[in-house]
Design an enzyme around this catalytic site. Structure first.
Site, PDB file in Angstrom:
ATOM      1  N   GLY A  46       0.940  73.172 -13.619  1.00 33.42           N
ATOM      2  CA  GLY A  46       1.973  73.306 -12.587  1.00 33.42           C
ATOM      3  C   GLY A  46       2.654  71.991 -12.288  1.00 33.42           C
ATOM      4  N   ALA A  47       3.085  71.310 -13.351  1.00 32.81           N
ATOM      5  CA  ALA A  47       3.677  69.977 -13.178  1.00 32.81           C
ATOM      6  C   ALA A  47       5.186  70.039 -12.973  1.00 32.81           C
ATOM      7  CB  ALA A  47       3.340  69.100 -14.387  1.00 32.81           C
ATOM      8  N   GLY A  49       6.671  70.340  -6.805  1.00 31.69           N
ATOM      9  CA  GLY A  49       5.727  70.088  -5.724  1.00 31.69           C
ATOM     10  C   GLY A  49       4.685  69.035  -6.056  1.00 31.69           C
ATOM     11  N   GLY A 108       2.243  68.984  -8.268  1.00 36.83           N
ATOM     12  CA  GLY A 108       2.003  68.711  -9.687  1.00 36.83           C
ATOM     13  C   GLY A 108       2.996  67.695 -10.228  1.00 36.83           C
ATOM     14  N   SER A 158      -7.224  75.006  -0.604  1.00 34.87           N
ATOM     15  CA  SER A 158      -6.351  74.962   0.576  1.00 34.87           C
ATOM     16  C   SER A 158      -7.205  75.110   1.823  1.00 34.87           C
ATOM     17  CB  SER A 158      -5.356  76.126   0.497  1.00 34.87           C
ATOM     18  OG  SER A 158      -4.760  76.353   1.760  1.00 34.87           O
ATOM     19  N   TYR A 206      -3.903  85.243  -0.806  1.00 31.33           N
ATOM     20  CA  TYR A 206      -3.883  83.804  -1.099  1.00 31.33           C
ATOM     21  C   TYR A 206      -5.209  83.172  -0.678  1.00 31.33           C
ATOM     22  CZ  TYR A 206      -2.427  78.868  -0.834  1.00 31.33           C
ATOM     23  OH  TYR A 206      -2.341  77.499  -0.986  1.00 31.33           O
TER      24      TYR A 206
END
Ligand SMILES: NC(=O)c1ccc[n+]([C@@H]2O[C@H](COP(=O)([O-])OP(=O)(O)OC[C@H]3O[C@@H](n4cnc5c(N)ncnc54)[C@H](OP(=O)(O)O)[C@@H]3O)[C@@H](O)[C@H]2O)c1
Length: 291
Positions: free
Chosen positions: A21-22, A25, A27, A138, A163
């Site tokens: 996930g780069a 955000g 990442g 989280s 989530y």
């Protein structure tokens, strides 16, 4: 560790970091800092063009590869194509409170993308990771319950709870992985981190009243939010099983510190059951070598 910043990241020359996930955000920010410190960063992105745009902006030694965590065939193809070792694997990619949907393999999107995909990826690469596996959870893991109905097929769907379930799964996974690495005599450690409340694409997407209440307060910058992830990934003195988050009020913002997780997250029997189920659902059986 109070006041630890990106300026404290040790030189990373000669080291390889794999970040999922780069493209945006946290990442993208972690990639910027680590590449800036001299690491070779393998950016695992579901949209390689978006990854290349980020890589161009950042400069440094980066390499973009395609990885869709919501598709186990993509996870397998990615792992098969990855030669050599990585020093640090950062399981960062995730979806946040998205509408009901399923992954390519029929899993609910949160549990599939945020837990089962990274579980499979880590299992396929575990003998190639030399130093640390960092899994991003989280503060909202406290909302989570691991249900028999993992995929929300027999209960009304609630995206924040879905989530929360996936983020609780992240912590159960991180701690169980640490126990298994230690039992196998490996020096590689498994560490968890969370960024507090950070203004990213994912965090901004839910502007509903419920979303704003759950997220709570003013979001900090990605430059601040990334610090616990970076600390977990590269700071000296981090131990297997540590969980790093921000040190501010209710751990929503601030500098990296060790934080506590919920009682459910620290339940080894629950972790073992989830592990077995995750192996069954993904078809990836961990065989952790002495390394
Ligand atoms: N921001 C916060 O306040 C906050 C708080 C607690 C925890 N977190 C955690 O921090 C991590 C990063 O989130 P973020 O806030 O930086 O959100 P973000 O800006 O939305 O970034 C999420 C990243 O994950 C990628 N991704 C999503 N689905 C994927 C898939 N199927 N395969 C591969 N990559 C995928 C996205 O790719 P695309 O660009 O292609 O969409 C994007 O690069 C997540 O694990 C999240 O749960 C964030």
């Amino acid at each position: 560790m109070t006041g630890w910043t990106a300026a404290d990241v040790p030189a990373q020359h000669g080291r390889t970091v794999l970040i999922t996930g780069a493209t945006s955000g946290l990442g993208a920010e972690a990639t910027r800092v680590l590449a800036g410190a001299g690491a070779r960063v393998v950016m695992a992105c579901r949209d390689p063009d978006a990854g290349r745009a980020v890589a161009e902006r950042i400069g440094g030694l980066t390499e973009v590869r395609r990885l869709d965590l919501a598709d186990l065939s993509s996870v397998r193809a990615f792992a098969e194509a990855l030669d050599g070792h990585v020093d640090v694997l950062i399981n960062n990619a995730g979806v946040l409170a998205v509408p009901k949907g399923t992954t390519a393999d029929g899993f609910e999107r949160h549990i599939g993308t945020n837990h089962l995909g990274p579980f499979a990826l880590t299992g396929l690469l575990v003998d190639q990771v030399r130093d640390r596996v960092v899994t991003v959870s989280s503060g909202l893991h406290v909302l989570g319950r691991i249900r028999a109905d993992l995929n929300w097929e027999r209960r009304p769907y609630q995206r924040w709870l879905a989530y929360g379930q996936s983020k609780l799964a992240n912590l159960l996974f991180a701690y169980e992985l640490q126990r298994r690495l230690a039992a196998a005599g490996r020096r590689t450690v498994s560490v968890a981190a969370h960024p507090g409340v950070t203004a990213t694409e994912g965090q901004r997407r839910d502007r509903s009243l419920q979303g704003r209440i759950v997220a709570g307060g003013r979001a900090q910058s990605p430059q601040m939010g990334v610090l616990p992830l970076l600390y977990a990934a590269v700071a000296p003195g981090v131990r297997g099983g540590d969980y790093v988050g921000p040190d501010g009020p209710r751990h929503r913002n601030g500098y990296p510190t060790l934080v506590r997780s919920s009682r459910a997250a620290r339940d080894p029997a629950l972790a073992a059951r989830l592990w077995e189920r995750s192996e069954h659902l993904t078809g990836v059986r961990y065989a952790i070598g002495p390394g």
